[in-house]
Each structure stands twice: as C-alpha cells, then as structure tokens.
Design a protein around this motif. Sequence first.
Motif, PDB file in Angstrom:
ATOM      1  N   THR A 290       0.720  -1.139   0.048  1.00 25.00           N
ATOM      2  CA  THR A 290      -0.201  -0.086  -0.097  1.00 25.00           C
ATOM      3  C   THR A 290       1.006   1.285   0.086  1.00 25.00           C
ATOM      4  O   THR A 290       2.033   1.257   0.670  1.00 25.00           O
ATOM      5  CB  THR A 290      -0.902   0.012   1.081  1.00 25.00           C
ATOM      6  N   LYS A 291       0.659   2.229  -0.737  1.00 23.54           N
ATOM      7  CA  LYS A 291       1.368   3.579  -0.816  1.00 23.54           C
ATOM      8  C   LYS A 291       0.577   4.407   0.219  1.00 23.54           C
ATOM      9  O   LYS A 291      -0.552   4.573   0.254  1.00 23.54           O
ATOM     10  CB  LYS A 291       1.112   4.282  -2.188  1.00 23.54           C
ATOM     11  N   VAL A 292       1.205   4.933   1.019  1.00 23.70           N
ATOM     12  CA  VAL A 292       0.653   5.732   2.227  1.00 23.70           C
ATOM     13  C   VAL A 292       1.022   7.386   1.806  1.00 23.70           C
ATOM     14  O   VAL A 292       2.474   7.676   1.634  1.00 23.70           O
ATOM     15  CB  VAL A 292       1.308   5.341   3.564  1.00 23.70           C
ATOM     16  N   TYR A 293      -0.058   8.170   2.149  1.00 27.28           N
ATOM     17  CA  TYR A 293       0.183   9.658   1.861  1.00 27.28           C
ATOM     18  C   TYR A 293      -0.188  10.298   3.301  1.00 27.28           C
ATOM     19  O   TYR A 293      -1.193   9.895   3.738  1.00 27.28           O
ATOM     20  CB  TYR A 293      -0.730  10.112   0.738  1.00 27.28           C
ATOM     21  N   VAL A 294       0.533  11.358   3.332  1.00 25.66           N
ATOM     22  CA  VAL A 294       0.182  12.142   4.802  1.00 25.66           C
ATOM     23  C   VAL A 294      -0.105  13.653   4.109  1.00 25.66           C
ATOM     24  O   VAL A 294       0.510  14.062   3.589  1.00 25.66           O
ATOM     25  CB  VAL A 294       1.464  12.015   5.485  1.00 25.66           C
ATOM     26  N   GLY A 295      -0.988  14.261   5.053  1.00 22.81           N
ATOM     27  CA  GLY A 295      -1.516  15.637   4.957  1.00 22.81           C
ATOM     28  C   GLY A 295      -1.292  16.426   6.188  1.00 22.81           C
ATOM     29  O   GLY A 295      -1.947  15.874   7.247  1.00 22.81           O
ATOM     30  N   ASP A 296      -0.414  17.158   6.339  1.00 23.27           N
ATOM     31  CA  ASP A 296      -0.271  17.896   7.894  1.00 23.27           C
ATOM     32  C   ASP A 296       0.403  19.157   7.653  1.00 23.27           C
ATOM     33  O   ASP A 296       1.237  19.453   6.592  1.00 23.27           O
ATOM     34  CB  ASP A 296       1.028  16.763   8.353  1.00 23.27           C
ATOM     35  N   PRO A 297       0.083  20.040   8.649  1.00 22.76           N
ATOM     36  CA  PRO A 297       0.545  21.412   8.394  1.00 22.76           C
ATOM     37  C   PRO A 297       2.016  21.657   9.320  1.00 22.76           C
ATOM     38  O   PRO A 297       2.292  22.662   9.887  1.00 22.76           O
ATOM     39  CB  PRO A 297      -0.612  22.369   9.112  1.00 22.76           C
TER      40      PRO A 297
ATOM     41  N   GLU B 205       8.247  12.511   1.800  1.00 29.76           N
ATOM     42  CA  GLU B 205       8.760  12.980   0.248  1.00 29.76           C
ATOM     43  C   GLU B 205       7.685  14.106   0.082  1.00 29.76           C
ATOM     44  O   GLU B 205       6.528  13.643  -0.112  1.00 29.76           O
ATOM     45  CB  GLU B 205       8.857  11.983  -0.550  1.00 29.76           C
ATOM     46  N   LEU B 206       8.032  15.479   0.023  1.00 30.65           N
ATOM     47  CA  LEU B 206       7.106  16.484  -0.383  1.00 30.65           C
ATOM     48  C   LEU B 206       6.541  16.389  -1.751  1.00 30.65           C
ATOM     49  O   LEU B 206       7.319  16.127  -2.677  1.00 30.65           O
ATOM     50  CB  LEU B 206       7.931  17.689  -0.045  1.00 30.65           C
ATOM     51  N   LEU B 207       5.193  16.478  -1.718  1.00 32.18           N
ATOM     52  CA  LEU B 207       4.652  16.208  -3.030  1.00 32.18           C
ATOM     53  C   LEU B 207       3.905  17.698  -3.485  1.00 32.18           C
ATOM     54  O   LEU B 207       4.008  18.062  -4.419  1.00 32.18           O
ATOM     55  CB  LEU B 207       3.622  15.300  -3.078  1.00 32.18           C
ATOM     56  N   ALA B 208       3.534  18.447  -2.345  1.00 33.93           N
ATOM     57  CA  ALA B 208       2.774  19.668  -2.484  1.00 33.93           C
ATOM     58  C   ALA B 208       2.720  20.556  -1.225  1.00 33.93           C
ATOM     59  O   ALA B 208       2.414  19.842  -0.326  1.00 33.93           O
ATOM     60  CB  ALA B 208       1.553  19.552  -3.331  1.00 33.93           C
ATOM     61  N   THR B 209       2.365  21.604  -1.472  1.00 32.63           N
ATOM     62  CA  THR B 209       2.166  22.753  -0.227  1.00 32.63           C
ATOM     63  C   THR B 209       1.179  23.574  -0.703  1.00 32.63           C
ATOM     64  O   THR B 209       1.237  24.200  -1.675  1.00 32.63           O
ATOM     65  CB  THR B 209       3.307  23.373   0.252  1.00 32.63           C
ATOM     66  N   TYR B 210       0.299  23.864   0.386  1.00 35.44           N
ATOM     67  CA  TYR B 210      -0.975  24.858   0.068  1.00 35.44           C
ATOM     68  C   TYR B 210      -0.921  25.878   1.139  1.00 35.44           C
ATOM     69  O   TYR B 210      -0.677  25.439   2.462  1.00 35.44           O
ATOM     70  CB  TYR B 210      -2.268  23.935   0.027  1.00 35.44           C
TER      71      TYR B 210
ATOM     72  N   VAL C 273       1.333  18.111   1.530  1.00 42.37           N
ATOM     73  CA  VAL C 273       0.989  16.728   1.201  1.00 42.37           C
ATOM     74  C   VAL C 273       2.435  15.598   1.060  1.00 42.37           C
ATOM     75  O   VAL C 273       3.084  16.284   0.195  1.00 42.37           O
ATOM     76  CB  VAL C 273      -0.029  16.297   0.019  1.00 42.37           C
ATOM     77  N   TYR C 274       2.530  14.562   1.527  1.00 43.06           N
ATOM     78  CA  TYR C 274       3.607  13.911   1.360  1.00 43.06           C
ATOM     79  C   TYR C 274       3.509  12.449   1.151  1.00 43.06           C
ATOM     80  O   TYR C 274       2.358  12.015   1.459  1.00 43.06           O
ATOM     81  CB  TYR C 274       4.409  13.964   2.840  1.00 43.06           C
ATOM     82  N   ARG C 275       4.611  11.829   0.533  1.00 45.06           N
ATOM     83  CA  ARG C 275       4.482  10.505   0.464  1.00 45.06           C
ATOM     84  C   ARG C 275       5.237   9.704   1.585  1.00 45.06           C
ATOM     85  O   ARG C 275       6.413  10.447   1.790  1.00 45.06           O
ATOM     86  CB  ARG C 275       4.906   9.878  -0.895  1.00 45.06           C
ATOM     87  N   LEU C 276       4.687   8.900   2.450  1.00 46.04           N
ATOM     88  CA  LEU C 276       5.475   8.318   3.544  1.00 46.04           C
ATOM     89  C   LEU C 276       6.423   7.213   2.731  1.00 46.04           C
ATOM     90  O   LEU C 276       6.017   6.328   2.089  1.00 46.04           O
ATOM     91  CB  LEU C 276       4.628   7.558   4.503  1.00 46.04           C
ATOM     92  N   LEU C 277       7.735   7.448   3.312  1.00 45.96           N
ATOM     93  CA  LEU C 277       8.765   6.458   2.600  1.00 45.96           C
ATOM     94  C   LEU C 277       8.784   5.315   3.485  1.00 45.96           C
ATOM     95  O   LEU C 277       8.828   5.471   4.631  1.00 45.96           O
ATOM     96  CB  LEU C 277      10.144   7.198   2.548  1.00 45.96           C
TER      97      LEU C 277
END
Length: 219
Positions: free
Chosen positions: A172-179, A190-195, A213-217
């Motif tokens: 499973t690919k794991v993604y994280v959203g966090d401020p 791994e940083l994917l985007a910042t809002y 938004v990040y991908r968890l390595l």
Amino acid sequence: MDPVKDPAHFIRTQTRIKPVPHAEEIRLHLADEAMDLWQCTEDELGEIGLPPPFWAFAWAGGQALARHILDNPGMVAGKRILDFASGSGIVGIAAMMAGAASCSAVDIDRFAKTAGELNAALNNVAVSFSTEDITSGPAPDVDLAFFGDVFYDKPMALKVLAFADRLQAKGTKVYVGDPGRSYLPRERLELLATYAVPVVGALEDAEIKKSSVYRLLPR
C-alpha cells in the motif's frame, strides 16, 4: 433531542452545510464556532472527557489532501482507498469524487462515522465508514492510504507509523497531509505539494496554515 440516540439530528442541528474553503467542490456539515460546539457536545452528552468533535471541522491536513486528490485524480482513479482517522470524511469523499473504485473510512469516534455518512450522501458518493480501531489488527487490502492531521501527539504518532509500516509491507502507498504538527516524521517524508489552507482560527494558531502533502517513505 437525545444526541446519544440520534447523533444525525445532533450533527444537523449543530452545524451548517458549507463548502470546504480549500476544496469548494466538496460540501460538509461544519461548525460555525469551534468552542461553542466543543462545549455543547460535552454539556448535552453529559460525559466528561468526551472526544472533541473533530468531525465538525475541515482540518488543514485533510483539506490539503482533498485538494491534491481533486487536482490529481489519476493518483486515485480505480484504486481502493483507506481514509484513516477520517473525521468529517473529506479525504474519502475527495477520493471518490476523483474516481476511486472504493473507499473505507475509519474513525473511532462514532459521531465521526455518522458525520461522514451524512457528508458522503451530501456529495453523492459512496464511502464505507467504520468505528473499528484497525491499528492493532492486520492491515487491510487497499491500494492507497491517506493519513490527515494524525501526528499531534507522540503515542498517536507511534501507533500510526507502526500501522503504516504494516500497510507498506502489503504494498500500500501511504500519503500524509499535515501542517507541520509536532510529531510529523519528517525524515520519512517525500514532499509532493504545499498549500495555503484557510482554517478555523480558534483551533489553529493562524487563519491560514501552510499544509503539505507527502508520500511516506518505507523504513
């Protein structure tokens, strides 16, 4: 009205249907005033230490994940999704709107389950909601897992990362959203985007939070 017997009525009467500030395609049952609902929930349920109504707010990490998913539908299209600690259900709703094959949303707060079901229906998508604590059991069979706003204290962070490791071991690919909360595992991201995300000032330390938004390595 007994909120214990009728949580759906409680949610409808204590919130308003509003578009999510950073993902206006999605509408949710949201609280107008954070502290008022916090106090109302404890008073009406008569339970000291009742979990705060996280389900009534669009948190920064969840909004960032929702925006990223809606802007990049290819990442979820045709995939089986897990929305972990789902709160309002915003991430799972975004995934289904973007073409995911299915979404399982889990949150141990039963009011979050009801709020998520109401919100999914409001946005005309099908999301399966559960209050099961899945962190100690076998990892579910999903393609992608999303973790929004879960790294706010050390015990939770350790539990979440151990569960995420089991998910990754199954592919499973794991993604994280966090401020940028205190226990965010920055060394594994791994940083994917910042809002720049509008939030409720009474809950955060600013009216606008930079949320990423990040991908968890893997370890």
